[in-house]
Motif scaffolding. Structure first.
Motif, short mmCIF file in Angstrom:
data_model
loop_
_atom_site.label_atom_id
_atom_site.label_comp_id
_atom_site.label_asym_id
_atom_site.label_seq_id
_atom_site.Cartn_x
_atom_site.Cartn_y
_atom_site.Cartn_z
N GLU A 260 52.84 24.82 35.05
CA GLU A 260 53.60 24.24 36.33
C GLU A 260 54.69 23.35 36.22
O GLU A 260 55.88 23.32 36.99
CB GLU A 260 52.69 23.61 37.15
CG GLU A 260 53.03 22.85 38.62
CD GLU A 260 52.08 22.16 39.13
OE1 GLU A 260 52.13 21.90 40.40
OE2 GLU A 260 50.76 22.16 38.52
N GLU A 261 54.75 22.65 35.03
CA GLU A 261 55.64 21.58 34.53
C GLU A 261 57.16 22.45 34.18
O GLU A 261 58.25 22.01 34.53
CB GLU A 261 55.34 20.65 33.74
CG GLU A 261 54.33 19.56 34.01
CD GLU A 261 54.00 18.71 33.03
OE1 GLU A 261 54.25 18.74 31.79
OE2 GLU A 261 52.92 17.73 33.14
N HIS A 262 56.86 23.31 33.40
CA HIS A 262 57.68 24.09 32.92
C HIS A 262 58.51 25.12 34.19
O HIS A 262 59.75 25.09 34.17
CB HIS A 262 57.18 25.37 31.97
CG HIS A 262 58.24 26.28 31.55
ND1 HIS A 262 59.25 25.92 30.51
CD2 HIS A 262 58.60 27.57 31.35
CE1 HIS A 262 60.04 26.64 30.18
NE2 HIS A 262 59.50 27.85 30.80
N SER A 263 57.82 25.33 35.06
CA SER A 263 58.24 26.13 36.32
C SER A 263 59.02 25.05 37.13
O SER A 263 60.03 25.60 37.71
CB SER A 263 57.07 26.69 37.30
OG SER A 263 57.47 27.19 38.35
N ASN A 264 58.69 23.84 37.19
CA ASN A 264 59.32 22.88 37.88
C ASN A 264 60.64 22.62 37.30
O ASN A 264 61.71 22.35 37.94
CB ASN A 264 58.54 21.58 38.03
CG ASN A 264 57.36 21.90 39.07
OD1 ASN A 264 57.25 22.68 40.01
ND2 ASN A 264 56.51 21.03 38.78
N LEU B 196 62.22 24.67 35.43
CA LEU B 196 63.32 25.81 35.45
C LEU B 196 64.05 25.92 37.03
O LEU B 196 64.95 26.04 37.11
CB LEU B 196 62.42 27.23 35.34
CG LEU B 196 62.13 27.70 34.00
CD1 LEU B 196 61.28 28.70 34.09
CD2 LEU B 196 63.29 27.63 33.03
N SER B 197 63.14 25.43 37.78
CA SER B 197 63.47 25.19 39.33
C SER B 197 64.64 24.37 39.42
O SER B 197 65.73 24.63 39.96
CB SER B 197 62.32 24.88 40.10
OG SER B 197 61.69 25.87 40.08
N ARG B 198 64.28 23.40 38.63
CA ARG B 198 65.41 21.99 38.85
C ARG B 198 66.86 22.62 38.20
O ARG B 198 68.01 22.28 38.64
CB ARG B 198 65.11 20.91 37.91
CG ARG B 198 63.86 20.02 38.84
CD ARG B 198 63.58 18.44 38.18
NE ARG B 198 62.95 19.05 36.71
CZ ARG B 198 61.77 18.66 36.77
NH1 ARG B 198 61.09 18.88 37.60
NH2 ARG B 198 61.50 18.87 35.58
N ASN B 199 66.60 23.30 36.84
CA ASN B 199 67.93 23.95 36.27
C ASN B 199 68.53 24.75 37.36
O ASN B 199 69.80 24.81 37.47
CB ASN B 199 67.44 24.53 34.87
CG ASN B 199 66.78 23.38 33.86
OD1 ASN B 199 67.34 22.47 34.02
ND2 ASN B 199 66.31 24.07 32.92
N ILE B 200 67.83 25.82 37.68
CA ILE B 200 68.41 26.81 38.79
C ILE B 200 68.95 26.01 39.89
O ILE B 200 70.06 26.50 40.21
CB ILE B 200 67.38 27.74 39.20
CG1 ILE B 200 66.73 28.49 38.06
CG2 ILE B 200 67.82 28.59 40.33
CD1 ILE B 200 65.60 29.45 38.59
#
Length: 206
Positions: free
Chosen positions: A174-178, A180-184
């Motif tokens: 979940e942290e990794h997904s968040n 990635l979302s911030r980077n996007i």
């Protein structure tokens, strides 16, 4: 005192096909139970481990009665519902039994043997697992229950540990997904800023 159920089942060799008789000797209580259970299977009835007596000195079992499972009579209880089918009668007051007593020598000796049954006998194929279960005393069953309870507790702890590990993996994902979302989002914002500047430059030229 609880006698271990892992005691060697040392019925004397060559007597498993012999009928019990007064004065017959066994090396242990377990050996007597194994012998009588084999005798019961061969004749066609099921052995039940029945009453026992303990020594007043050390509390160990020194007297044991082994009976047919049709010994005694079932207690009559009021039926809870008329729609429920009555349970099959499994006890018919059979008197067949073998009583063994521990002597000072340590041997277990047959002090009583009644061979007559008041019901038909049906030979049952020998089954080691069935014999082991039928031969267990209440104390031995308590020991087995405690062993299974301990095993269940260990499995629950193991399951809890695996669940915690799974939760940690899910949190990391979940942290990794968040991240990635911030980077996007940052990339999209940068692209929009670039496009906005390009539009401003194009407008200035025109």
């Amino acid at each position: 005192m609880i006698e271990s159920s892992s005691e060697k089942l040392d019925a004397p060799e060559g007597i498993l096909d012999v009928e019990p008789y007064l004065g017959m000797e066994f090396e242990s209580e377990e050996a007597a139970k194994v012998f009588y259970d084999a005798y019961a299977t061969r004749l066609g009835f099921i052995m039940r481990v029945d009453a026992f007596r303990r020594s007043m000195r050390d509390g160990k079992v020194v007297w044991r009665r082994l009976v047919c499972n049709k010994e005694g009579f079932r207690k009559l209880r009021p039926r809870r519902s008329e729609s429920r089918k009555p349970r099959a009668i499994t006890r018919e007051g059979c008197k067949a039994m073998m009583v063994v007593k521990k002597e000072k020598s340590g041997k277990w000796v047959v002090t009583r043997f009644d061979k007559e049954h008041n019901h038909p006998l049906v030979p049952i194929p020998s089954n080691g697992h069935r014999s082991m279960l039928l031969s267990q005393t209440p104390d031995e069953k308590d020991v087995k229950i405690r062993e299974l309870s301990a095993e269940l507790q260990r499995e629950r702890k193991r399951s809890a540990a695996l669940q915690e590990q799974l939760n940690m993996v899910l949190r990391d994902m979940e942290e990794h997904s968040n991240h990635l979302s911030r980077n996007i989002d940052d990339i999209i914002q940068s692209v929009r800023e670039i496009e906005s500047k390009q539009v401003e430059l194009h407008g200035a030229k025109s």
